[in-house]
Scaffold this motif. Sequence first.
Motif, PDB file in Angstrom:
ATOM      1  N   GLY A  31       0.947  -1.188  -0.252  1.00 49.83           N
ATOM      2  CA  GLY A  31       0.217  -0.183   0.203  1.00 49.83           C
ATOM      3  C   GLY A  31       1.063   1.668  -0.043  1.00 49.83           C
ATOM      4  N   THR A  32       2.108   1.692   0.465  1.00 52.71           N
ATOM      5  CA  THR A  32       2.986   2.936   0.622  1.00 52.71           C
ATOM      6  C   THR A  32       3.955   2.291  -0.211  1.00 52.71           C
ATOM      7  OG1 THR A  32       1.282   2.781   2.981  1.00 52.71           O
ATOM      8  CG2 THR A  32       3.722   4.115   2.276  1.00 52.71           C
ATOM      9  N   PHE A  33       4.908   1.580  -0.254  1.00 49.69           N
ATOM     10  CA  PHE A  33       5.939   1.459  -0.049  1.00 49.69           C
ATOM     11  C   PHE A  33       6.005   1.941  -1.971  1.00 49.69           C
ATOM     12  CE2 PHE A  33       9.995  -0.931  -2.461  1.00 49.69           C
ATOM     13  CZ  PHE A  33      10.374   0.032  -1.565  1.00 49.69           C
ATOM     14  N   PRO A  34       5.229   0.922  -2.925  1.00 52.83           N
ATOM     15  CA  PRO A  34       4.930   1.681  -4.325  1.00 52.83           C
ATOM     16  C   PRO A  34       5.013   3.526  -4.251  1.00 52.83           C
ATOM     17  CG  PRO A  34       3.652  -0.166  -3.749  1.00 52.83           C
ATOM     18  CD  PRO A  34       3.952   1.112  -3.064  1.00 52.83           C
ATOM     19  N   GLN A  35       4.283   4.150  -3.146  1.00 57.09           N
ATOM     20  CA  GLN A  35       4.708   5.677  -3.320  1.00 57.09           C
ATOM     21  C   GLN A  35       6.040   6.281  -2.771  1.00 57.09           C
ATOM     22  OE1 GLN A  35       0.302   7.765  -2.292  1.00 57.09           O
ATOM     23  NE2 GLN A  35       0.747   5.686  -1.127  1.00 57.09           N
ATOM     24  N   VAL A  36       6.316   5.189  -2.135  1.00 55.28           N
ATOM     25  CA  VAL A  36       7.896   6.130  -1.555  1.00 55.28           C
ATOM     26  C   VAL A  36       9.040   5.654  -2.587  1.00 55.28           C
ATOM     27  CG1 VAL A  36       9.534   5.240  -0.141  1.00 55.28           C
ATOM     28  CG2 VAL A  36       7.621   4.773   1.015  1.00 55.28           C
ATOM     29  N   LYS A  37       8.715   4.427  -3.237  1.00 53.64           N
ATOM     30  CA  LYS A  37       9.801   4.600  -4.030  1.00 53.64           C
ATOM     31  C   LYS A  37       9.780   5.357  -5.468  1.00 53.64           C
ATOM     32  CE  LYS A  37      11.327   0.522  -7.100  1.00 53.64           C
ATOM     33  NZ  LYS A  37      11.747   1.659  -8.650  1.00 53.64           N
ATOM     34  N   ALA A  38       8.649   5.270  -5.474  1.00 59.24           N
ATOM     35  CA  ALA A  38       8.152   6.504  -6.969  1.00 59.24           C
ATOM     36  C   ALA A  38       8.340   7.646  -7.049  1.00 59.24           C
ATOM     37  CB  ALA A  38       6.890   6.407  -7.583  1.00 59.24           C
ATOM     38  N   LYS A  39       8.678   8.627  -5.296  1.00 56.94           N
ATOM     39  CA  LYS A  39       8.319   9.749  -4.690  1.00 56.94           C
ATOM     40  C   LYS A  39       9.577   9.972  -4.244  1.00 56.94           C
ATOM     41  CE  LYS A  39       3.212  10.439  -4.967  1.00 56.94           C
ATOM     42  NZ  LYS A  39       1.901  10.221  -4.003  1.00 56.94           N
ATOM     43  N   LEU A  40      10.194   9.337  -3.641  1.00 52.90           N
ATOM     44  CA  LEU A  40      11.236   9.889  -2.646  1.00 52.90           C
ATOM     45  C   LEU A  40      12.618   8.852  -2.863  1.00 52.90           C
ATOM     46  CD1 LEU A  40       9.508   9.183   0.400  1.00 52.90           C
ATOM     47  CD2 LEU A  40       9.876  11.612  -0.471  1.00 52.90           C
ATOM     48  N   ILE A  41      12.113   7.553  -3.348  1.00 57.04           N
ATOM     49  CA  ILE A  41      13.576   6.993  -3.992  1.00 57.04           C
ATOM     50  C   ILE A  41      14.277   7.219  -5.281  1.00 57.04           C
ATOM     51  CG2 ILE A  41      14.672   4.504  -4.040  1.00 57.04           C
ATOM     52  CD1 ILE A  41      12.472   3.130  -1.950  1.00 57.04           C
ATOM     53  N   ASP A  42      13.268   6.907  -6.489  1.00 57.61           N
ATOM     54  CA  ASP A  42      13.387   7.328  -7.521  1.00 57.61           C
ATOM     55  C   ASP A  42      13.994   8.750  -8.200  1.00 57.61           C
ATOM     56  OD1 ASP A  42      12.929   4.661  -8.028  1.00 57.61           O
ATOM     57  OD2 ASP A  42      11.060   4.405  -8.506  1.00 57.61           O
ATOM     58  N   THR A  43      13.253   9.246  -6.966  1.00 62.60           N
ATOM     59  CA  THR A  43      13.863  10.924  -6.966  1.00 62.60           C
ATOM     60  C   THR A  43      15.076  11.223  -6.309  1.00 62.60           C
ATOM     61  OG1 THR A  43      12.874  11.351  -4.983  1.00 62.60           O
ATOM     62  CG2 THR A  43      11.575  11.185  -7.420  1.00 62.60           C
ATOM     63  N   GLY A  44      16.177  10.086  -5.503  1.00 68.29           N
ATOM     64  CA  GLY A  44      16.814  10.917  -5.447  1.00 68.29           C
ATOM     65  C   GLY A  44      16.885  10.962  -4.029  1.00 68.29           C
ATOM     66  N   LYS A  45      15.755  11.140  -3.320  1.00 62.77           N
ATOM     67  CA  LYS A  45      15.991  11.815  -2.090  1.00 62.77           C
ATOM     68  C   LYS A  45      15.979  10.480  -1.006  1.00 62.77           C
ATOM     69  CE  LYS A  45      12.634  15.200  -3.888  1.00 62.77           C
ATOM     70  NZ  LYS A  45      10.547  15.644  -3.480  1.00 62.77           N
ATOM     71  N   VAL A  46      16.030   9.484  -0.914  1.00 65.32           N
ATOM     72  CA  VAL A  46      15.849   8.635   0.011  1.00 65.32           C
ATOM     73  C   VAL A  46      16.559   7.177  -0.490  1.00 65.32           C
ATOM     74  CG1 VAL A  46      14.693   7.084   1.219  1.00 65.32           C
ATOM     75  CG2 VAL A  46      13.721   9.036   1.068  1.00 65.32           C
ATOM     76  N   TYR A  47      17.432   6.638   0.024  1.00 67.18           N
ATOM     77  CA  TYR A  47      18.870   6.024   0.142  1.00 67.18           C
ATOM     78  C   TYR A  47      17.803   4.493   0.778  1.00 67.18           C
ATOM     79  CZ  TYR A  47      22.732   2.405  -0.211  1.00 67.18           C
ATOM     80  OH  TYR A  47      22.709   1.387  -0.154  1.00 67.18           O
ATOM     81  N   TYR A  48      17.197   3.730   0.292  1.00 69.27           N
ATOM     82  CA  TYR A  48      16.937   2.402   1.472  1.00 69.27           C
ATOM     83  C   TYR A  48      17.241   1.293   1.917  1.00 69.27           C
ATOM     84  CZ  TYR A  48      11.723   1.224   2.636  1.00 69.27           C
ATOM     85  OH  TYR A  48      10.908   1.129   3.541  1.00 69.27           O
ATOM     86  N   ILE A  49      17.095   1.304   2.326  1.00 66.95           N
ATOM     87  CA  ILE A  49      18.387  -0.207   2.687  1.00 66.95           C
ATOM     88  C   ILE A  49      17.476  -1.549   3.810  1.00 66.95           C
ATOM     89  CG2 ILE A  49      20.045  -1.084   3.874  1.00 66.95           C
ATOM     90  CD1 ILE A  49      20.847   1.776   4.371  1.00 66.95           C
ATOM     91  N   PHE A  50      17.182  -1.937   2.804  1.00 67.72           N
ATOM     92  CA  PHE A  50      16.420  -3.574   3.693  1.00 67.72           C
ATOM     93  C   PHE A  50      17.169  -4.552   4.616  1.00 67.72           C
ATOM     94  CE2 PHE A  50      14.822  -2.435  -0.570  1.00 67.72           C
ATOM     95  CZ  PHE A  50      13.947  -2.615  -0.620  1.00 67.72           C
ATOM     96  N   HIS A  51      16.553  -4.449   5.876  1.00 67.78           N
ATOM     97  CA  HIS A  51      17.728  -5.596   6.743  1.00 67.78           C
ATOM     98  C   HIS A  51      15.943  -5.789   7.510  1.00 67.78           C
ATOM     99  CE1 HIS A  51      20.554  -3.019   9.372  1.00 67.78           C
ATOM    100  NE2 HIS A  51      20.952  -2.795   7.461  1.00 67.78           N
ATOM    101  N   ASP A  52      16.334  -7.657   6.893  1.00 67.85           N
ATOM    102  CA  ASP A  52      15.702  -9.027   7.510  1.00 67.85           C
ATOM    103  C   ASP A  52      15.471  -8.884   8.673  1.00 67.85           C
ATOM    104  OD1 ASP A  52      15.478 -10.285   4.552  1.00 67.85           O
ATOM    105  OD2 ASP A  52      17.796  -9.954   5.267  1.00 67.85           O
ATOM    106  N   PHE A  53      14.742  -9.010   9.531  1.00 61.12           N
ATOM    107  CA  PHE A  53      14.090  -9.162  10.638  1.00 61.12           C
ATOM    108  C   PHE A  53      12.888 -10.096  10.816  1.00 61.12           C
ATOM    109  CE2 PHE A  53      13.188  -7.814  14.971  1.00 61.12           C
ATOM    110  CZ  PHE A  53      14.082  -7.768  15.444  1.00 61.12           C
ATOM    111  N   PRO A  54      13.789 -11.261  10.792  1.00 63.17           N
ATOM    112  CA  PRO A  54      11.874 -12.859  10.422  1.00 63.17           C
ATOM    113  C   PRO A  54      12.118 -12.925  12.115  1.00 63.17           C
ATOM    114  CG  PRO A  54      14.718 -13.370  10.830  1.00 63.17           C
ATOM    115  CD  PRO A  54      15.098 -11.665  10.239  1.00 63.17           C
ATOM    116  N   LEU A  55      10.047 -13.036  12.352  1.00 61.30           N
ATOM    117  CA  LEU A  55       9.810 -12.985  13.277  1.00 61.30           C
ATOM    118  C   LEU A  55       9.557 -14.654  13.826  1.00 61.30           C
ATOM    119  CD1 LEU A  55       7.381 -10.065  13.538  1.00 61.30           C
ATOM    120  CD2 LEU A  55       9.357 -10.379  14.605  1.00 61.30           C
ATOM    121  N   ASP A  56       9.525 -15.675  12.728  1.00 59.72           N
ATOM    122  CA  ASP A  56       9.708 -16.570  12.537  1.00 59.72           C
ATOM    123  C   ASP A  56      10.095 -17.599  11.728  1.00 59.72           C
ATOM    124  OD1 ASP A  56       8.046 -16.831   9.845  1.00 59.72           O
ATOM    125  OD2 ASP A  56       6.399 -16.465  11.222  1.00 59.72           O
ATOM    126  N   GLN A  57      10.596 -18.671  11.604  1.00 61.17           N
ATOM    127  CA  GLN A  57      11.131 -19.518  11.249  1.00 61.17           C
ATOM    128  C   GLN A  57      11.021 -19.213   9.688  1.00 61.17           C
ATOM    129  OE1 GLN A  57      13.858 -21.651  12.343  1.00 61.17           O
ATOM    130  NE2 GLN A  57      13.787 -21.549   9.554  1.00 61.17           N
TER     131      GLN A  57
END
Length: 202
Positions: free
Chosen positions: A64-90
């Motif tokens: 719901g939110t990330f596509p807008q974040v990517k289009a408006k903030l990441i692809d425009t150079g305003k945000v460097y977005y880093i993914f950290h795995d935080f698994p809550l189960d096996q």
Amino acid sequence: MPIRRRSLLSLVALTGLSPALLPALARAEDPRLTERAIGNPAAKAQVIECFSLTCTHCAAFAQGTFPQVKAKLIDTGKVYYIFHDFPLDQVALTAAMVARALPSQRYEPFVNALFASQDRWAFAPGVNSTDELWKMAALAGMSRTTFDATVADTVLRDAILAQQKADAARWSIDSTPSFVINGDKHAGEMNYDVFSKLIPDA
């Protein structure tokens, strides 16, 4: 309506690794443990998302939110977005391992595909989640040999858990999704309007 958060399960306690003991040796030689990120590394805003692939709130944010974040903030150079795995189960841990075993450029699309189909591979009654993950990994170009080796790889598993433990200790992460924006933690699923207000010059 308050955001319902998933509490941190005891998964990180499964290893005796110190939070400060990051998988430095493995990371130096193992491309699966390099940073997974998109955007401009020189952006004014750095966002680290700590997420679990079996978290329904993470899936809702991703869809719901990330596509807008990517289009408006990441692809425009305003945000460097880093993914950290935080698994809550096996199940989430296995999925994170598989995602990291793909070439780095396929990581983010694969994670988004997992979130989009979470109800089928993670929660469907009677489903074998590992079998379903294999089907999706095969579509992403992974061989069966690589898949089987990945899900059995204790070095990769322990490296992901060590990073998770370090994140939990450094930023007091105890729910997903959690976002560390220029060093400050913000917990919980949020819409684009709320998220964008946390980004400088958004």
